[in-house]
Scaffold this motif. Structure first.
Motif, short mmCIF file in Angstrom:
data_model
loop_
_atom_site.label_atom_id
_atom_site.label_comp_id
_atom_site.label_asym_id
_atom_site.label_seq_id
_atom_site.Cartn_x
_atom_site.Cartn_y
_atom_site.Cartn_z
N UNK A 85 0.85 -1.19 0.00
CA UNK A 85 0.00 0.00 0.00
C UNK A 85 0.89 1.24 0.00
N UNK A 86 0.48 2.24 -0.76
CA UNK A 86 1.24 3.49 -0.81
C UNK A 86 1.15 4.23 0.52
N UNK A 87 2.25 4.83 0.93
CA UNK A 87 2.24 5.62 2.18
C UNK A 87 1.27 6.78 2.09
N UNK A 88 0.91 7.19 0.88
CA UNK A 88 -0.01 8.31 0.66
C UNK A 88 -1.48 7.89 0.71
N UNK A 89 -1.75 6.67 1.15
CA UNK A 89 -3.11 6.14 1.21
C UNK A 89 -3.48 5.83 2.67
N UNK A 90 -3.65 6.85 3.51
CA UNK A 90 -3.94 6.60 4.92
C UNK A 90 -5.27 5.88 5.15
N UNK A 91 -6.28 6.12 4.29
CA UNK A 91 -7.55 5.41 4.44
C UNK A 91 -7.34 3.91 4.25
N UNK A 92 -6.55 3.53 3.25
CA UNK A 92 -6.26 2.13 3.01
C UNK A 92 -5.50 1.52 4.17
N UNK A 93 -4.46 2.20 4.63
CA UNK A 93 -3.65 1.69 5.75
C UNK A 93 -4.54 1.47 6.97
N UNK A 94 -5.40 2.43 7.26
CA UNK A 94 -6.30 2.31 8.42
C UNK A 94 -7.21 1.09 8.28
N UNK A 95 -7.76 0.90 7.11
CA UNK A 95 -8.65 -0.23 6.87
C UNK A 95 -7.91 -1.55 7.07
N UNK A 96 -6.70 -1.65 6.54
CA UNK A 96 -5.92 -2.89 6.68
C UNK A 96 -5.57 -3.15 8.15
N UNK A 97 -5.20 -2.10 8.86
CA UNK A 97 -4.89 -2.27 10.29
C UNK A 97 -6.14 -2.71 11.06
N UNK A 98 -7.29 -2.16 10.69
CA UNK A 98 -8.54 -2.46 11.37
C UNK A 98 -8.89 -3.95 11.30
N UNK A 99 -8.56 -4.61 10.18
CA UNK A 99 -8.88 -6.04 10.06
C UNK A 99 -7.74 -6.93 10.54
N UNK A 100 -6.62 -6.31 10.98
CA UNK A 100 -5.56 -7.10 11.60
C UNK A 100 -4.26 -7.22 10.85
N UNK A 101 -4.12 -6.55 9.72
CA UNK A 101 -2.83 -6.59 9.01
C UNK A 101 -1.77 -5.90 9.86
N UNK A 102 -0.58 -6.47 9.87
CA UNK A 102 0.56 -5.93 10.61
C UNK A 102 1.57 -5.33 9.62
N UNK A 103 2.22 -4.27 10.05
CA UNK A 103 3.27 -3.67 9.22
C UNK A 103 4.50 -4.58 9.24
#
Length: 179
Positions: A130-148
């Protein structure tokens, strides 16, 4: 068909392609994908023909949401780069219908495709970029449990500058623990 509370996933048909072309030519939509040039219907039709040659587990699915008028397609999701030996796959998702952004449809879609990937396909790891410029996407992925997992520095060129691409993943054991 894979059905949730407000979202269902179904096979993409050739009739869906004109709508995908509209979305993928919208700068607000394609800026968070690897698309960087206008897309023709012929190119989308070639993409569709190519996807039909992939194993069924790797064929993208249309995302539909229930509206007053019935089920409406709003984007697509799919597993790709599937490796059966190590039981790993990459996930890709986009919601092209902008009025459907920020309504939780992406979250529910990810939950459905993770259930499919870990359950039906028997994967152990699902990852994404995911692009660092896509905070909505990052938030969604974190919400379902994706880890950095990491960061690919200046790995993509967007809007006249180099940006980082974030690597994220979720393991089957993590997903099952959440359920």
């Amino acid at each position: 068909m894979i059905t949730g509370k407000r979202v269902r996933l179904r096979a993409i048909s050739k009739d869906d392609l004109p709508q995908f072309v509209v979305w993928m030519n919208d700068p607000d939509v394609f800026r968070n994908t690897s698309m960087f040039a206008p897309l023709s219907l012929e190119q989308e039709e070639q993409w569709y023909r190519d996807t039909l040659t992939h194993p069924v587990e790797e064929q993208p699915l249309a995302i539909e949401v229930m509206t007053d008028a019935g089920w409406q397609m709003v984007g697509d999701v799919g597993l790709m780069n599937l490796d059966q030996r190590i039981r790993s796959a990459e996930i890709g998702i986009f919601i092209g219908d902008k009025p459907c952004w920020d309504k939780g449809y992406g979250t529910e879609t990810l939950q459905l495709i993770l259930d499919f990937g870990f359950g039906s396909v028997n994967l152990n790891r699902i990852y994404l970029r995911v692009f660092e410029t896509n905070p909505r996407g990052v938030h969604c992925y974190e919400k379902v449990g994706f880890q950095h997992e990491g960061r690919m520095r200046q790995a993509y060129y967007l809007d006249g500058k180099y940006i980082d691409v974030l690597l994220m993943s979720i393991l089957k054991s993590e997903w099952m623990e959440q359920k």
